[in-house]
Design an enzyme around this catalytic site. Structure first.
Site, PDB file in Angstrom:
ATOM      1  N   GLU A 229      89.563 -28.594  74.836  1.00  0.00           N
ATOM      2  CA  GLU A 229      88.455 -29.708  73.618  1.00  0.00           C
ATOM      3  C   GLU A 229      90.061 -30.330  73.574  1.00  0.00           C
ATOM      4  O   GLU A 229      90.811 -29.163  72.061  1.00  0.00           O
ATOM      5  CB  GLU A 229      87.836 -28.578  72.736  1.00  0.00           C
ATOM      6  CG  GLU A 229      86.689 -28.970  72.906  1.00  0.00           C
ATOM      7  CD  GLU A 229      87.133 -30.280  70.921  1.00  0.00           C
ATOM      8  OE1 GLU A 229      87.339 -30.546  70.674  1.00  0.00           O
ATOM      9  OE2 GLU A 229      87.486 -29.120  69.708  1.00  0.00           O
ATOM     10  N   CYS A 263      87.641 -33.644  64.843  1.00  0.00           N
ATOM     11  CA  CYS A 263      87.695 -34.057  66.786  1.00  0.00           C
ATOM     12  C   CYS A 263      86.077 -34.580  67.123  1.00  0.00           C
ATOM     13  O   CYS A 263      86.039 -35.683  67.479  1.00  0.00           O
ATOM     14  CB  CYS A 263      87.470 -33.039  67.508  1.00  0.00           C
ATOM     15  SG  CYS A 263      86.509 -31.682  67.867  1.00  0.00           S
TER      16      CYS A 263
END
Length: 468
Positions: A229, A263
């Site tokens: 991720e 993110c």
């Protein structure tokens, strides 16, 4: 070998918070390997009960845990409290996901049964980030442990104190010490975890550069499960709406929550040219109202500092490069104290600039791109090698359907911020943002593997053709 000392300092003050030696990753892997068979053999109900006890320990220590997160990351105390709540809530979500996505199925078949069950992988190396140093690695660890895996966790070298604290709460709840371990250290510890052949899975949250390096390290070991991720150069598109105040609020939430260190944060604001000035008339005064300060300031700030001076220096270089390329400064990136990583929210108009780098500026820097039509908006949104999050604010139903269909991202929102994804949904992206191993609710998928069985009650076999 001389021990290597790791020091963690508070971003908001520069004061030393934690000091310790790099851990022995190889030894931790050995202990985990030995602990795996007994942990995997425990009934699921026992593992579930221990993780539920962990959630209760997190709740008991919520205030102290939140204070530590705030001190080590610099994020405001109110936000640190939401992270602790997410750590505790992860257990119930993971139990439901495990039941839904890794269940057992037994069907009748000629002469016996056809069965589907799931097995854990074994030793899982969990590599965590600094922006959510408890919640994000915990999002790997809870489903992994529930499935019967054992975990060796390396927190970010910038947040070792939070990592240690998290694992202590597991132990306090009764999870055996060798089943979940914390090994602090820098890149060398991470390399050991990804290169040791006794490791059966690598679960990573962090930058795309590190994720690519992990992928290369595992290229010749296809049997190792790898969930990456990574970051995003995420687009937020504002289109044909008269709710400009609400749109401005969504922009601020998307770009500046956690000082832009998410993110899923919006890095690029793509707006219809004909409405851009009116939108900015709402946005700029709101940005000017953002309080930037230390975690325990009263009144509470909206943004704290970025994680450290190295990160602040990098952001300033990236910002200055855009300015040198010709970006129009709408709000500057300022650093009131050069000795501390406290930055103000910046906005740059990069419309029409050639060669704007496709990179994740992991902080409070928002780039505006004005476009003439919706096709150009989608083209601009997809003009990135990343693909984590995208959001459309405004627009018609038809435009929303087109945006959802054509956006290259794992999270596509409507009239919502780009960030703040639910743990009860899958979380992941495409391109440089991930390797199609979404986490959150879908973490159960990479924490065990399906095993098909044909089972007979009696030994029966015959060959009906081809024998002499």
């Amino acid at each position: 070998m001389t021990p290597v000392t790791l020091i963690s300092t508070e971003p908001a003050t520069g004061a030393e918070l934690w000091r310790g030696e790099h851990g022995d990753a190889a030894a931790a892997i050995g202990r985990a390997k030995a602990a795996f068979p007994a942990w995997a053999a425990r009934p699921l109900a026992e593992r579930k009960a221990l993780l539920e006890a962990f959630a209760e320990e997190v709740k008991k220590d919520a205030d102290a845990f939140a204070e530590l997160i705030a001190r080590e990351t610099g994020k405001p105390l109110w936000e640190a409290k939401t992270e602790v709540a997410a750590v505790a809530a992860k257990v119930a979500i993971s139990v439901r996901a495990h039941e839904e996505r890794t269940g057992e199925r037994i069907d009748d078949a000629p002469g016996g049964r056809s069965a589907l069950r799931h097995k854990p992988h074994g030793v899982m190396a969990v590599l965590g980030p600094y922006n959510f140093p408890a919640h994000l690695p915990n999002g790997h660890m809870v489903p992994a442990l529930l499935a019967g895996n054992v975990c060796v966790f390396k927190p970010s070298e910038k947040t070792p104190a939070v990592g240690e604290y998290l694992v202590k709460l597991y132990h306090r709840a009764g999870v055996p010490e060798d089943v979940v371990q914390c090994v602090v250290g820098a890149a060398d510890v991470g390399r050991t975890l990804t290169s040791d052949t006794r490791v059966d899975g690598v679960l990573f949250t962090g930058s795309s550069n590190t994720g690519i390096a992990i992928g290369k390290a595992l290229a010749e070991r296809p049997g190792v499960i790898c969930a990456l991720e990574m970051g995003g150069n995420n687009p937020l598109v504002i289109w044909d709406t008269d709710k400009l105040a609400e749109a401005a609020t969504i922009i601020v939430q998307s770009a500046y929550t956690t000082a832009g260190q998410r993110c899923t944060a919006a890095r690029r604001l793509i707006v219809k040219d004909s409405m851009a000035d009116a939108l900015l008339a709402e946005l700029l005064p709101l940005v000017d109202r953002i309080r930037v300060g230390a975690p325990f300031d009263d009144p509470q700030p909206y943004m704290g500092p970025v994680i450290d001076n190295d990160a602040a220096d990098g952001l300033q270089r990236g910002y200055e490069q855009l300015v040198e390329m010709g970006a129009k400064v709408l709000r500057p990136l300022e650093r009131p104290d050069p000795a501390l990583p406290l930055l103000t929210p910046a906005i740059l108009d990069v419309t029409g600039l050639e060669g704007v780098p496709d990179r994740e500026l992991f902080g409070p820097v928002l780039q505006i791109v004005r476009v003439p039509d919706f096709g150009a908006a989608i083209e601009a949104a997809n003009d990135t090698a990343y693909g984590l999050s995208a959001s459309l604010v405004g627009g018609s139903e038809e435009e929303w359907q087109r945006f959802w269909r054509e956006s290259r991202a794992g999270i596509v929102n409507r009239n919502k911020p780009t960030n703040g994804a639910s743990s009860a949904a899958p979380f992941g992206g495409t391109g440089l943002s991930g390797n199609h191993r979404p986490g959150a609710f879908y973490a159960a998928d990479y924490c065990s593997y399906p095993v098909a069985s044909a089972e007979g009650d009696e030994i029966e076999a015959s060959i009906g053709v081809g024998l002499k």
